[in-house]
Structures are given as C-alpha cells and as structure tokens.
Design an enzyme around this catalytic site. Sequence first.
Site, PDB file in Angstrom:
ATOM      1  N   LYS A 115     -66.746  -3.599 -54.124  1.00  0.00           N
ATOM      2  CA  LYS A 115     -67.971  -3.762 -54.909  1.00  0.00           C
ATOM      3  C   LYS A 115     -68.011  -5.074 -55.680  1.00  0.00           C
ATOM      4  CE  LYS A 115     -69.383   0.916 -55.092  1.00  0.00           C
ATOM      5  NZ  LYS A 115     -70.423   1.772 -55.337  1.00  0.00           N
ATOM      6  N   LYS A 204     -70.685   4.851 -40.441  1.00  0.00           N
ATOM      7  CA  LYS A 204     -71.093   6.040 -41.189  1.00  0.00           C
ATOM      8  C   LYS A 204     -72.588   5.939 -41.544  1.00  0.00           C
ATOM      9  CE  LYS A 204     -70.061   7.717 -45.794  1.00  0.00           C
ATOM     10  NZ  LYS A 204     -69.338   7.492 -47.024  1.00  0.00           N
ATOM     11  N   LYS A 207     -77.072   5.301 -46.927  1.00  0.00           N
ATOM     12  CA  LYS A 207     -78.338   5.159 -47.626  1.00  0.00           C
ATOM     13  C   LYS A 207     -78.778   3.704 -47.673  1.00  0.00           C
ATOM     14  CE  LYS A 207     -78.219   5.193 -52.238  1.00  0.00           C
ATOM     15  NZ  LYS A 207     -77.940   5.676 -53.569  1.00  0.00           N
TER      16      LYS A 207
END
Length: 337
Positions: A115, A204, A207
């Site tokens: 991140k 995967k 979103k």
Amino acid sequence: METILTGIRVNGELTLGNFLGALVPMVRLANAHNKNHNINIFVPDLHTIISDVDGDLQKNIIKSIKYYLAAGLEPNENVYIYRQSHVSAHSELNWILNCVANMGELSRMTQFKEKSEGKEHVGVGIFDYPVLMAADILLYDAKYVPVGEDQFQHIELTRNLAIRVNNRFDKEIFTLPAKTLDQAKFMGLDGGLRIRDLQNPEKKMSKSSKSENSKIMLSDDPKVAAKKIMSATTDSEANIKYDMFNQPGISNLLQIEALVNNVPLQEVISTWAGESRYGDLKQKVAESVQTFLETFQAKLDLIPDDIVYELLEAGENYANKVASAKLSTVQKAFNLR
Ligand code: TRP
C-alpha cells in the site's frame, strides 16, 4: 469459553468474491460454534478510515452488518456485534502496543509494503494498521481469528506482541491467538477459496478492477450480473473440469455455481464431468447467480435498521465490559494504574 473473532472492512460495496469467500464461511463457522464459543463480529471502522471511503461510512457500517444477517448469521446470546470505534479500549491498547512494537517489524508487513510502495504520502495509519489489529484481537483473548491469507502475517505479529508483553511482565496477560496453520485447520478451510476475476481468471476478483465485467458486486442488478457470467473468459479445451491451474475460467464458474447454491464443489464437478459445452455451463451459472442475487437483495431489504442498532447496543455493552477489564490489567502491568 474460547472466542472466535473477526471483522471485515467497510470501505465500500463487497464483491460476490468477498462475500462468498470470506463472509459466508465466517457465518457458517459462527453458526456451527455459537453454542460453545463467544462469537465476536466487529466492524473495523477505525481501520476503514486509513484510506478513502466510497459512499457514506455510516451507511456502509449498517449495511455490512445486514450482510451477515442476510447471509444467515444466527445471533444468539453468545454472538456479539460491535463497532470498533465504539469501544475506546481498542484505541487505548493500540497506543500501549505501539510502545511494544518496533518500526522494523511493521515495515516488513506485506500489506504495508504494497500500500505504500511508490507513494509520496503514506499515512501513519497504514503503517500502524497491524498494531490496532493486534489490539482488536488481544482485548478479547480471541483464540480463533478467521481472516484471509493476506492477513496471516498480522496474526503472527499479534502473537509476537502478546508474547513480548507476557514475557516482559512474566505473566499471562494476553492469550495467544492460535497459529495461522491451526486456525485454518479449525476453520476447515483448505486456503484455496478465491473467487477469480471473470475476465482475467488468473487474478482474484477485486473491487478495484477497472472493468465492470470482471467483477460482480452484491448490489449489481441480477440480470446484469447474469450477463457478466455469460461473457466470462474461458478457454479452448472444450472440457468442463476443475483445474484452477490450466482452466481457471471454467474452474471459477464451477466454484461460483457450488457456492451460490450452497452445495459441495465436488457435487458440481461430477454433475458437469465429461461435458464440453461451455455455453450450457455459463447459462446455468448465470441463472444461479441471478437467483442468488435476487433472493439476497430481497432479504437485505427486509432487515430493518432497528434490528441492527439493537444488536449493536447489546454487543457494544458486552464489548466495553470485556475490553475495559483487559485494558485495566494491561494498564496495571505497565504501572499506569
Ligand atoms: N484486517 C482485516 C481485513 O482487512 C480487518 C480486521 C481489522 C480484522 N482488525 C481485525 C480481522 C481483527 C480480524 C481480527 O479484512
């Protein structure tokens, strides 16, 4: 009684993948163990604000609790639902554990590295995320903490911080959560459950994917969701079998079919064994997904906000009692009281 504890962040809508891969297994686990375990399901709203929130956080919080209920969570007297920010001991223990954790171990966390990589401004909250998570777990002496594989490192860190505190005061102040391997065993998970991106089934379902056809959101119009299944990427083998490595698209469809109908994957695999017509499979999965979403969304609409607030009130009463007792033990050990 041992405690099972988990939480899912509420930054925005969930994908069908988050729901089937994380929330539904958690609900099954909770229902299976709610006679002889405490089940703590909390909303990590303080973790949520480390990054931008899509939509209205208050609405997201209430909706996320409704997701558990619509997924079939049976709230009995051992099930506690609460918001992290409504139990101030989480923040207070977070600070004390900050004084136990070191920068080196936090810098090595994969989630933090991912991140923060290449970013000019990296929030302290992202760095400190796992320490707050340790507080979430240790306040309740939670033994089992069902989380995705991406969070295993944080569970190991939680164990290390607990060991450090216990050793420092030569006392069992914190109960250690089980090792991640033992956790997976307890939960009966093989670790393989990951719903894939419909367009790029090697990845995967996420979103944050740019392509709408890659993902199904729980709030999608069921007919639109069915179309997304119809346009899913497959392969040219013309053989319906479960082989995530060589045929991830087809395998993903088989997995989705099993999960939305709540039947064992093996059963779906044998139903389709030897078949070659991908169009037929897609048609069937599309119908299943459409029916699933229609039923789920109707259930969600029927749950009144009042029920959620009642559960929160009871859960937060309990959580505040348990957490402040543990916090007080820690404060005494550190000679703050
Ligand atoms: N980190 C978890 C996630 O990203 C959410 C979380 C925060 C959590 N604190 C926790 C999960 C404590 C289990 C226990 O989904």
